[in-house]
Scaffold this motif. Sequence first.
Motif, PDB file in Angstrom:
ATOM      1  N   ILE A  57       0.891  -1.171   0.000  1.00  0.00           N
ATOM      2  CA  ILE A  57       0.000   0.000   0.000  1.00  0.00           C
ATOM      3  C   ILE A  57       0.921   1.210   0.000  1.00  0.00           C
ATOM      4  N   THR A  58       0.834   2.044  -1.034  1.00  0.00           N
ATOM      5  CA  THR A  58       1.904   3.023  -1.248  1.00  0.00           C
ATOM      6  C   THR A  58       1.385   4.458  -1.349  1.00  0.00           C
ATOM      7  N   PRO A  59       2.275   5.441  -1.110  1.00  0.00           N
ATOM      8  CA  PRO A  59       1.871   6.847  -1.060  1.00  0.00           C
ATOM      9  C   PRO A  59       1.979   7.522  -2.424  1.00  0.00           C
ATOM     10  N   PHE A  60       1.529   8.776  -2.465  1.00  0.00           N
ATOM     11  CA  PHE A  60       1.514   9.482  -3.749  1.00  0.00           C
ATOM     12  C   PHE A  60       2.897   9.984  -4.156  1.00  0.00           C
ATOM     13  N   ASN A  61       3.819  10.138  -3.205  1.00  0.00           N
ATOM     14  CA  ASN A  61       4.979  10.985  -3.516  1.00  0.00           C
ATOM     15  C   ASN A  61       6.085  10.277  -4.294  1.00  0.00           C
ATOM     16  N   PHE A  62       6.086   8.945  -4.324  1.00  0.00           N
ATOM     17  CA  PHE A  62       7.007   8.209  -5.202  1.00  0.00           C
ATOM     18  C   PHE A  62       6.217   7.101  -5.887  1.00  0.00           C
TER      19      PHE A  62
ATOM     20  N   LEU B 221      -0.886  -4.666  -5.389  1.00  0.00           N
ATOM     21  CA  LEU B 221      -0.491  -3.284  -5.102  1.00  0.00           C
ATOM     22  C   LEU B 221      -1.730  -2.407  -4.988  1.00  0.00           C
ATOM     23  N   LYS B 222      -1.790  -1.667  -3.887  1.00  0.00           N
ATOM     24  CA  LYS B 222      -2.848  -0.638  -3.756  1.00  0.00           C
ATOM     25  C   LYS B 222      -2.112   0.698  -3.734  1.00  0.00           C
ATOM     26  N   PRO B 223      -1.929   1.304  -4.926  1.00  0.00           N
ATOM     27  CA  PRO B 223      -1.156   2.544  -4.979  1.00  0.00           C
ATOM     28  C   PRO B 223      -1.987   3.740  -4.521  1.00  0.00           C
ATOM     29  N   SER B 224      -1.344   4.894  -4.498  1.00  0.00           N
ATOM     30  CA  SER B 224      -2.086   6.108  -4.137  1.00  0.00           C
ATOM     31  C   SER B 224      -3.107   6.421  -5.222  1.00  0.00           C
ATOM     32  N   GLU B 225      -4.272   6.821  -4.787  1.00  0.00           N
ATOM     33  CA  GLU B 225      -5.326   7.173  -5.746  1.00  0.00           C
ATOM     34  C   GLU B 225      -5.044   8.531  -6.410  1.00  0.00           C
ATOM     35  N   ARG B 226      -3.990   9.227  -5.930  1.00  0.00           N
ATOM     36  CA  ARG B 226      -3.715  10.550  -6.498  1.00  0.00           C
ATOM     37  C   ARG B 226      -2.884  10.472  -7.771  1.00  0.00           C
ATOM     38  N   ASP B 227      -2.041   9.443  -7.915  1.00  0.00           N
ATOM     39  CA  ASP B 227      -1.258   9.304  -9.162  1.00  0.00           C
ATOM     40  C   ASP B 227      -1.143   7.820  -9.539  1.00  0.00           C
TER      41      ASP B 227
ATOM     42  N   PHE C 174       3.543  -1.185   3.892  1.00  0.00           N
ATOM     43  CA  PHE C 174       2.843   0.096   3.749  1.00  0.00           C
ATOM     44  C   PHE C 174       3.844   1.238   3.811  1.00  0.00           C
ATOM     45  N   VAL C 175       3.582   2.286   3.019  1.00  0.00           N
ATOM     46  CA  VAL C 175       4.312   3.557   3.176  1.00  0.00           C
ATOM     47  C   VAL C 175       3.298   4.680   3.048  1.00  0.00           C
ATOM     48  N   GLY C 176       3.362   5.639   3.956  1.00  0.00           N
ATOM     49  CA  GLY C 176       2.439   6.772   3.922  1.00  0.00           C
ATOM     50  C   GLY C 176       2.589   7.591   5.186  1.00  0.00           C
ATOM     51  N   SER C 177       1.534   8.293   5.557  1.00  0.00           N
ATOM     52  CA  SER C 177       1.612   9.148   6.752  1.00  0.00           C
ATOM     53  C   SER C 177       1.557   8.273   8.011  1.00  0.00           C
ATOM     54  N   SER C 178       2.086   8.798   9.110  1.00  0.00           N
ATOM     55  CA  SER C 178       2.228   7.973  10.323  1.00  0.00           C
ATOM     56  C   SER C 178       0.889   7.539  10.910  1.00  0.00           C
TER      57      SER C 178
ATOM     58  N   PHE D 148       5.933   2.300   7.018  1.00  0.00           N
ATOM     59  CA  PHE D 148       6.849   3.434   7.084  1.00  0.00           C
ATOM     60  C   PHE D 148       6.035   4.714   7.013  1.00  0.00           C
ATOM     61  N   GLY D 149       6.310   5.615   7.958  1.00  0.00           N
ATOM     62  CA  GLY D 149       5.449   6.783   8.117  1.00  0.00           C
ATOM     63  C   GLY D 149       6.128   8.098   7.801  1.00  0.00           C
ATOM     64  N   GLY D 150       5.630   9.131   8.414  1.00  0.00           N
ATOM     65  CA  GLY D 150       6.072  10.503   8.137  1.00  0.00           C
ATOM     66  C   GLY D 150       7.447  10.805   8.709  1.00  0.00           C
TER      67      GLY D 150
ATOM     68  N   ARG E  37       8.889  14.913  -0.064  1.00  0.00           N
ATOM     69  CA  ARG E  37       9.715  13.702   0.043  1.00  0.00           C
ATOM     70  C   ARG E  37       9.822  13.345   1.508  1.00  0.00           C
ATOM     71  N   CYS E  38       9.754  12.052   1.797  1.00  0.00           N
ATOM     72  CA  CYS E  38       9.861  11.655   3.203  1.00  0.00           C
ATOM     73  C   CYS E  38      11.280  11.844   3.713  1.00  0.00           C
ATOM     74  N   MET E  39      12.241  12.045   2.798  1.00  0.00           N
ATOM     75  CA  MET E  39      13.626  12.292   3.225  1.00  0.00           C
ATOM     76  C   MET E  39      14.013  13.755   2.987  1.00  0.00           C
TER      77      MET E  39
ATOM     78  N   GLU F  95       5.153  19.018  13.598  1.00  0.00           N
ATOM     79  CA  GLU F  95       4.416  18.230  12.597  1.00  0.00           C
ATOM     80  C   GLU F  95       5.106  18.250  11.234  1.00  0.00           C
ATOM     81  N   GLU F  96       4.808  17.213  10.466  1.00  0.00           N
ATOM     82  CA  GLU F  96       5.340  17.142   9.102  1.00  0.00           C
ATOM     83  C   GLU F  96       4.523  18.063   8.202  1.00  0.00           C
ATOM     84  N   ILE F  97       5.194  18.975   7.491  1.00  0.00           N
ATOM     85  CA  ILE F  97       4.468  19.925   6.634  1.00  0.00           C
ATOM     86  C   ILE F  97       4.330  19.350   5.215  1.00  0.00           C
TER      87      ILE F  97
ATOM     88  N   THR G 289      19.340  -1.377   3.609  1.00  0.00           N
ATOM     89  CA  THR G 289      17.903  -1.279   3.837  1.00  0.00           C
ATOM     90  C   THR G 289      17.508   0.138   4.206  1.00  0.00           C
ATOM     91  N   PHE G 290      16.251   0.433   3.932  1.00  0.00           N
ATOM     92  CA  PHE G 290      15.691   1.772   4.148  1.00  0.00           C
ATOM     93  C   PHE G 290      14.629   1.678   5.229  1.00  0.00           C
ATOM     94  N   GLY G 291      14.780   2.485   6.264  1.00  0.00           N
ATOM     95  CA  GLY G 291      13.719   2.519   7.276  1.00  0.00           C
ATOM     96  C   GLY G 291      14.022   3.518   8.369  1.00  0.00           C
TER      97      GLY G 291
HETATM   98  P1  NAD Z   1      -1.311   8.743   3.045  1.00  0.00           P
HETATM   99  O1  NAD Z   1      -1.099   8.200   4.405  1.00  0.00           O
HETATM  100  O2  NAD Z   1      -2.403   9.742   2.836  1.00  0.00           O
HETATM  101  O3  NAD Z   1      -1.630   7.550   2.012  1.00  0.00           O
HETATM  102  C1  NAD Z   1      -0.822   6.396   1.936  1.00  0.00           C
HETATM  103  C2  NAD Z   1      -1.693   5.232   1.465  1.00  0.00           C
HETATM  104  O4  NAD Z   1      -2.709   4.971   2.450  1.00  0.00           O
HETATM  105  C3  NAD Z   1      -2.418   5.502   0.158  1.00  0.00           C
HETATM  106  O5  NAD Z   1      -2.394   4.344  -0.634  1.00  0.00           O
HETATM  107  C4  NAD Z   1      -3.823   5.849   0.602  1.00  0.00           C
HETATM  108  O6  NAD Z   1      -4.799   5.528  -0.346  1.00  0.00           O
HETATM  109  C5  NAD Z   1      -3.999   5.036   1.863  1.00  0.00           C
HETATM  110  N1  NAD Z   1      -4.917   5.668   2.827  1.00  0.00           N
HETATM  111  C6  NAD Z   1      -5.136   6.991   3.006  1.00  0.00           C
HETATM  112  N2  NAD Z   1      -6.031   7.183   3.975  1.00  0.00           N
HETATM  113  C7  NAD Z   1      -6.400   5.973   4.431  1.00  0.00           C
HETATM  114  C8  NAD Z   1      -7.301   5.524   5.451  1.00  0.00           C
HETATM  115  N3  NAD Z   1      -7.999   6.375   6.186  1.00  0.00           N
HETATM  116  N4  NAD Z   1      -7.412   4.210   5.659  1.00  0.00           N
HETATM  117  C9  NAD Z   1      -6.710   3.328   4.930  1.00  0.00           C
HETATM  118  N5  NAD Z   1      -5.843   3.699   3.943  1.00  0.00           N
HETATM  119  C10 NAD Z   1      -5.684   5.008   3.705  1.00  0.00           C
HETATM  120  O7  NAD Z   1       0.100   9.313   2.551  1.00  0.00           O
HETATM  121  P2  NAD Z   1       0.416  10.185   1.270  1.00  0.00           P
HETATM  122  O8  NAD Z   1      -0.114  11.564   1.481  1.00  0.00           O
HETATM  123  O9  NAD Z   1       0.024   9.467   0.040  1.00  0.00           O
HETATM  124  O10 NAD Z   1       2.003  10.212   1.315  1.00  0.00           O
HETATM  125  C11 NAD Z   1       2.749  11.139   2.042  1.00  0.00           C
HETATM  126  C12 NAD Z   1       3.187  10.575   3.362  1.00  0.00           C
HETATM  127  O11 NAD Z   1       3.972   9.405   3.153  1.00  0.00           O
HETATM  128  C13 NAD Z   1       4.106  11.517   4.128  1.00  0.00           C
HETATM  129  O12 NAD Z   1       3.760  11.471   5.487  1.00  0.00           O
HETATM  130  C14 NAD Z   1       5.486  10.961   3.887  1.00  0.00           C
HETATM  131  O13 NAD Z   1       6.447  11.277   4.868  1.00  0.00           O
HETATM  132  C15 NAD Z   1       5.197   9.506   3.881  1.00  0.00           C
HETATM  133  N6  NAD Z   1       6.259   8.751   3.225  1.00  0.00           N
HETATM  134  C16 NAD Z   1       7.070   7.990   4.002  1.00  0.00           C
HETATM  135  C17 NAD Z   1       8.107   7.282   3.431  1.00  0.00           C
HETATM  136  C18 NAD Z   1       8.999   6.409   4.273  1.00  0.00           C
HETATM  137  O14 NAD Z   1       9.648   5.524   3.719  1.00  0.00           O
HETATM  138  N7  NAD Z   1       9.047   6.615   5.572  1.00  0.00           N
HETATM  139  C19 NAD Z   1       8.306   7.355   2.048  1.00  0.00           C
HETATM  140  C20 NAD Z   1       7.454   8.143   1.284  1.00  0.00           C
HETATM  141  C21 NAD Z   1       6.422   8.831   1.889  1.00  0.00           C
END
Ligand code: NAD
Length: 498
Positions: free
Chosen positions: A146-151, A172-178, A223-227, A247-249, A280-282, A382-384, A449-451
């Motif tokens: 489950i992956t985020p929009f930014n990569f 794969l459940k990618p970001s719905e934004r891209d 999973f990668v996305g917000s914390s 992996f989170g914010g 970018r998360c980095m 907070e993460e901006i 490894t990345f984490g």
């Molecule tokens: P996001 O958390 O909004 O979304 C990530 C994924 O979760 C998406 O696939 C999205 O569809 C899904 N999602 C969103 N809301 C959900 C919910 N309520 N329930 C279940 N699934 C949900 O993150 P984003 O805005 O796409 O990406 C940016 C974030 O990702 C930033 O916080 C950034 O730091 C982080 N990030 C972290 C890393 C890392 O390796 N630590 C790498 C890249 C991005």
Amino acid sequence: MRSIGHFIGGRVVPGSSGRTADVFDPNTGEVQAKVALASKGEVEAAIANAAAAQPAWAAENPQKRARVLMKFLQLAQAEMDSLAKLLSSEHGKTIPDAKGDIQRGLEVVEFACGIPHLLKGEFTEGAGPGIDMYSMRQPLGVVAGITPFNFPAMIPLWKAAPAIACGNAFILKPSERDPSVPIRIAELFKQAGLPDGVFNVVNGDKEAVDTILTDPRIMAIGFVGSSQIAEYVYATGCAHGKRVQCFGGAKNHMIIMPDADMDQAVDALIGAGYGSAGERCMAISVAVPVGEKTADALMGKLIPRVEKLKVGLSTDPDADYGPLVTRAALERVRGYVDQGVKEGAELVVDGRGFTMQGYENGFFMGGCLFDRVTPEMTIYKEEIFGPVLSVVRARDYDEALALPTKHEYGNGVAIFTRDGDAARDFATRVQVGMVGINVPIPVPLAYYTFGGWKRSGFGDLNQHGPDSIRFYTKTKTVTSRWPSGIKDGAEFVIPTMR
Ligand code: NAD
């Protein structure tokens, strides 16, 4: 209006849930496509497809699986220009940066091509009388990312390549934004010879994610996305008995010591703070000059550079960075800047009013620079995730070291100095997962490894490198004896090798 569906069982299929999300062109602010949001039933169909395809894929020898990855690399490299254009058109990052996104993903595919070697187990000959012992790594079955929009290329490939190489089927459940690049990646894998059903893409939102988190056929989730969502995915996935890594914010600091090369430090901050619009998360979001003299010298050089940043269309070859991903992201980032001003930080460069001529509805924002930010402020805590850099002035090295160490996030950190002893002490003591020494964005290469630590990472194994092979396999240990016949009768005491 273009519709983006799913990739299930080796082909693109339209969505059937009736629910969609807007995919924007961040340059113009217009909706350029509608992406399908999968229902529970659609995700279940994808899982069923993957489960049916997995055993035959796992039965292929690892060299054959690696050859599919090698062919994929060739196809993706040949398509680099159009893939980068597609990625940039939905994300808003510049074309060279989009190529970097794809390339960093392909490097993990390159790593995974070593799967015949990576999967080798252990062997002990003669562990006991007539006894040999060995371990092997076997695929888990159906696993998900489950992956985020930014990569949108890199992170799906960080998950998919090791998962598939190990013999799993992958959802794969990618970001719905891209969502377009992930679908194209799936098509390229098929073209490379991957059997249908081994790599599926389901677009969706919470409903799709919740199905993945609870379906008993899914064995592991990366999973990668917000914390906040990372924590939810981790807790829910674990509660349903799955192996989960999330992996989170981040809030990445860069310490600038008094002996640092100030021009090098400023160059690093400009690129790492504002590249990809700070999405970018980095990204470096906090600069920590040590001592007032260092801080004044840094600000003297940094302010004009931030003022001169070239914000442009994502297709503009001269742009330093392009628009943010959505209007909601733009408004969120602007809101943080307003909040920083309200809480008393000094906004020395204000990019909030920036508009792009002819593209007034695009999601553009000028670079913002805050001075005299303190750890109590919201913009520090907070993460901006935007083109905003905060400067926190530290009195001395210990105060500077304490900032990233105590921050709730612990993804990346950097120190700029000419003093090897200070750098070594910093790398040893800082409580952050990835450290750069005169390197602002220390993203480890594919074979490490990345984490992150603390609220930047949930779970115990990192992404790519050797951890990814452990994450996507289970270990089986075999104790074997080929005696001429079992002569000793039943054994009631636990066997030991005394
Ligand atoms: P996001 O958390 O909004 O979304 C990530 C994924 O979760 C998406 O696939 C999205 O569809 C899904 N999602 C969103 N809301 C959900 C919910 N309520 N329930 C279940 N699934 C949900 O993150 P984003 O805005 O796409 O990406 C940016 C974030 O990702 C930033 O916080 C950034 O730091 C982080 N990030 C972290 C890393 C890392 O390796 N630590 C790498 C890249 C991005």
